[in-house]
Design a protein around this motif. Structure first.
Motif, PDB file in Angstrom:
ATOM      1  N   ALA A 225      43.320   0.263 -16.544  1.00 21.73           N
ATOM      2  CA  ALA A 225      44.427  -0.172 -15.627  1.00 21.73           C
ATOM      3  C   ALA A 225      44.761   0.959 -14.724  1.00 21.73           C
ATOM      4  CB  ALA A 225      45.626  -0.435 -16.613  1.00 21.73           C
ATOM      5  N   GLN A 226      44.592   2.278 -14.688  1.00 17.60           N
ATOM      6  CA  GLN A 226      45.120   3.025 -13.954  1.00 17.60           C
ATOM      7  C   GLN A 226      44.908   2.935 -12.431  1.00 17.60           C
ATOM      8  OE1 GLN A 226      42.684   6.665 -13.701  1.00 17.60           O
ATOM      9  NE2 GLN A 226      44.394   8.010 -13.008  1.00 17.60           N
ATOM     10  N   PRO A 227      43.728   2.501 -12.020  1.00 18.91           N
ATOM     11  CA  PRO A 227      43.411   2.094 -10.586  1.00 18.91           C
ATOM     12  C   PRO A 227      44.491   1.143 -10.084  1.00 18.91           C
ATOM     13  CG  PRO A 227      41.438   1.602 -11.682  1.00 18.91           C
ATOM     14  CD  PRO A 227      42.406   2.415 -12.806  1.00 18.91           C
ATOM     15  N   LYS A 228      45.102   0.533 -10.503  1.00 19.53           N
ATOM     16  CA  LYS A 228      46.018  -0.717 -10.013  1.00 19.53           C
ATOM     17  C   LYS A 228      46.962  -0.056  -9.156  1.00 19.53           C
ATOM     18  CE  LYS A 228      46.470  -4.072 -13.995  1.00 19.53           C
ATOM     19  NZ  LYS A 228      46.147  -5.283 -13.193  1.00 19.53           N
ATOM     20  N   ILE A 229      47.364   0.975  -9.480  1.00 18.80           N
ATOM     21  CA  ILE A 229      48.367   1.703  -8.743  1.00 18.80           C
ATOM     22  C   ILE A 229      47.948   1.855  -7.186  1.00 18.80           C
ATOM     23  CG2 ILE A 229      47.768   4.138  -9.105  1.00 18.80           C
ATOM     24  CD1 ILE A 229      50.955   4.673  -9.444  1.00 18.80           C
ATOM     25  N   CYS A 230      46.585   1.853  -7.063  1.00 11.81           N
ATOM     26  CA  CYS A 230      45.927   2.132  -5.666  1.00 11.81           C
ATOM     27  C   CYS A 230      46.424   0.829  -4.849  1.00 11.81           C
ATOM     28  CB  CYS A 230      44.536   2.316  -5.747  1.00 11.81           C
ATOM     29  SG  CYS A 230      44.072   3.807  -6.586  1.00 11.81           S
ATOM     30  N   ASN A 231      46.590  -0.172  -5.336  1.00 13.60           N
ATOM     31  CA  ASN A 231      46.596  -1.434  -4.699  1.00 13.60           C
ATOM     32  C   ASN A 231      47.920  -1.587  -4.179  1.00 13.60           C
ATOM     33  OD1 ASN A 231      44.055  -2.249  -4.510  1.00 13.60           O
ATOM     34  ND2 ASN A 231      43.768  -3.441  -6.260  1.00 13.60           N
ATOM     35  N   VAL A 232      48.928  -0.984  -4.918  1.00 11.09           N
ATOM     36  CA  VAL A 232      50.335  -0.938  -4.531  1.00 11.09           C
ATOM     37  C   VAL A 232      50.926   0.237  -3.672  1.00 11.09           C
ATOM     38  CG1 VAL A 232      50.597  -2.913  -6.321  1.00 11.09           C
ATOM     39  CG2 VAL A 232      51.077  -0.265  -6.511  1.00 11.09           C
ATOM     40  N   LEU A 233      50.020   1.103  -3.213  1.00 14.30           N
ATOM     41  CA  LEU A 233      50.497   2.183  -2.405  1.00 14.30           C
ATOM     42  C   LEU A 233      50.694   1.492  -0.880  1.00 14.30           C
ATOM     43  CD1 LEU A 233      48.245   5.043  -3.204  1.00 14.30           C
ATOM     44  CD2 LEU A 233      50.403   4.757  -3.717  1.00 14.30           C
TER      45      LEU A 233
END
Ligand code: AGV
Ligand code: CA
Length: 321
Positions: A91-99
């Motif tokens: 789940a960690q890379p999910k954050i990339c899509n909301v930068l």
């Protein structure tokens, strides 16, 4: 303008199929690859390993659009290895899509191929030759591709794989494991073994090489100094999302995949390879271990020595865009 050699004849670009598994450094690797003028990117395929497929697909489409590469097809892998990644890592890379820069980035869903990852790999190989396959996740898609159509192996120039740990400890910490394996090799140990046995020319960038490149604040500082370049700014933000795992050894984030990607460009001894007879264990307690096996092992080119500064300077240079 096409690249020229000294005789002023057009120089052919290196054809590449990129298979990744959507982690933060996989996405940074896609960005780095797209900065390389000498690369002809044929397709991107995703392995649903250290990511969730929908997140990784979306990130891939957005990064391709950012570089105006709406021509590159994206193949979604549906195959799963035996040993799942921890859900919180996935789940960690999910954050990339909301930068903000990613949220604001448009993309084209039509780039998603109707073909599965392994079918897309085989389609590219059918149409092309002399192709390098760069993999920064498990090797399941490529192995499925050549098991379906073994005759297409001859179209592959080499395979550059971030995977394995030869003379250093692994990074798998599971109750039924002795910590000798690296995660990409462990996710699908049987595929890893088949890859080694395939007869393909394999350049292995394992933990032996990547251990010298933990994500480092000094490097991020240098990247931040050039943050007026949009790609430097975004890369800096991606790496920032990995930093709360420092400093415990098991949780340190390394520039694993980015180093493997650099191999496509740094070919003047910056990354030194040695041919080693290697094999892969397929059952516990050391499933996925890439071990020296002088008798029955396969010849694999393993990266050991890395000119760390050359790699970091190269990344800084490429991200000035
Ligand atoms: O083992 C390294 C591989 C690389 O392809 N991945 C992450 C990189 O994309 C698995 C991995 C090892 N340790 C991790 C990993 C961690 N602490 N967080 C997320 N993934
Ligand atoms: Ca990866």
């Amino acid at each position: 303008m096409p690249l020229q050699n000294q005789q002023n004849t057009p120089l052919e670009k290196q054809k590449v199929i990129f298979d990744h598994d959507g982690g933060v450094d996989d996405l940074l690797s896609l960005m780095l690859l797209l900065t390389m003028d000498h690369i002809d990117l044929l397709a991107v395929t995703v392995t649903p390993a250290d990511c969730y497929l929908s997140d990784a697909t979306l990130s891939t489409l957005k990064i391709l659009s950012m570089f105006n590469r709406s021509d590159v097809p994206v193949g979604q892998g549906q195959l799963h290895g035996e040993n799942a990644f921890p859900a919180d890592w996935r789940a960690q890379p999910k954050i990339c899509n909301v930068l903000p820069d990613m949220l604001a980035q448009s993309y084209d869903k039509k780039q998603i191929s109707d073909l599965s990852a392994e079918e897309l790999i085989n389609k590219c190989l059918t149409e092309q030759q002399n192709v390098s396959v760069l993999m920064t996740g498990p090797c399941t898609n490529l192995v499925a591709a050549f098991e379906k159509q073994p005759e297409l192996k001859s179209k592959i120039k080499d395979v550059i794989w971030m995977g394995g740990a030869v003379d250093v400890p692994g990074n798998v910490a599971m109750y039924n494991h002795d910590k000798s394996a690296e995660w990409n090799a462990y996710w699908d140990p049987v595929a890893s073994q088949k890859l080694f046995a395939s007869g393909l020319k394999i350049k292995l960038i394992g933990l032996d090489a990547t251990n010298c490149l933990p994500v480092n604040i000094d490097f991020l500082g240098q990247l931040a100094e050039q943050k007026n370049y949009p790609i430097s700014s975004l890369a800096c933000q991606f790496w920032a999302t990995t930093i709360n795992t420092i400093p415990s050894y098991e949780f340190t984030y390394f520039m694993w995949d980015v180093l493997a990607t650099s191999v496509l460009a740094l070919q003047n001894g910056e990354i030194e390879f040695e041919s080693v007879k290697l094999n892969v264990a397929t059952s516990e307690p050391n499933a996925g271990q890439t071990y020296r096996d002088p008798e029955q092992g396969f010849d694999i080119d393993v990266a050991f020595n890395v000119d760390k500064d050359a790699v970091l300077n190269y990344i800084l240079k490429q991200f000035r865009c």
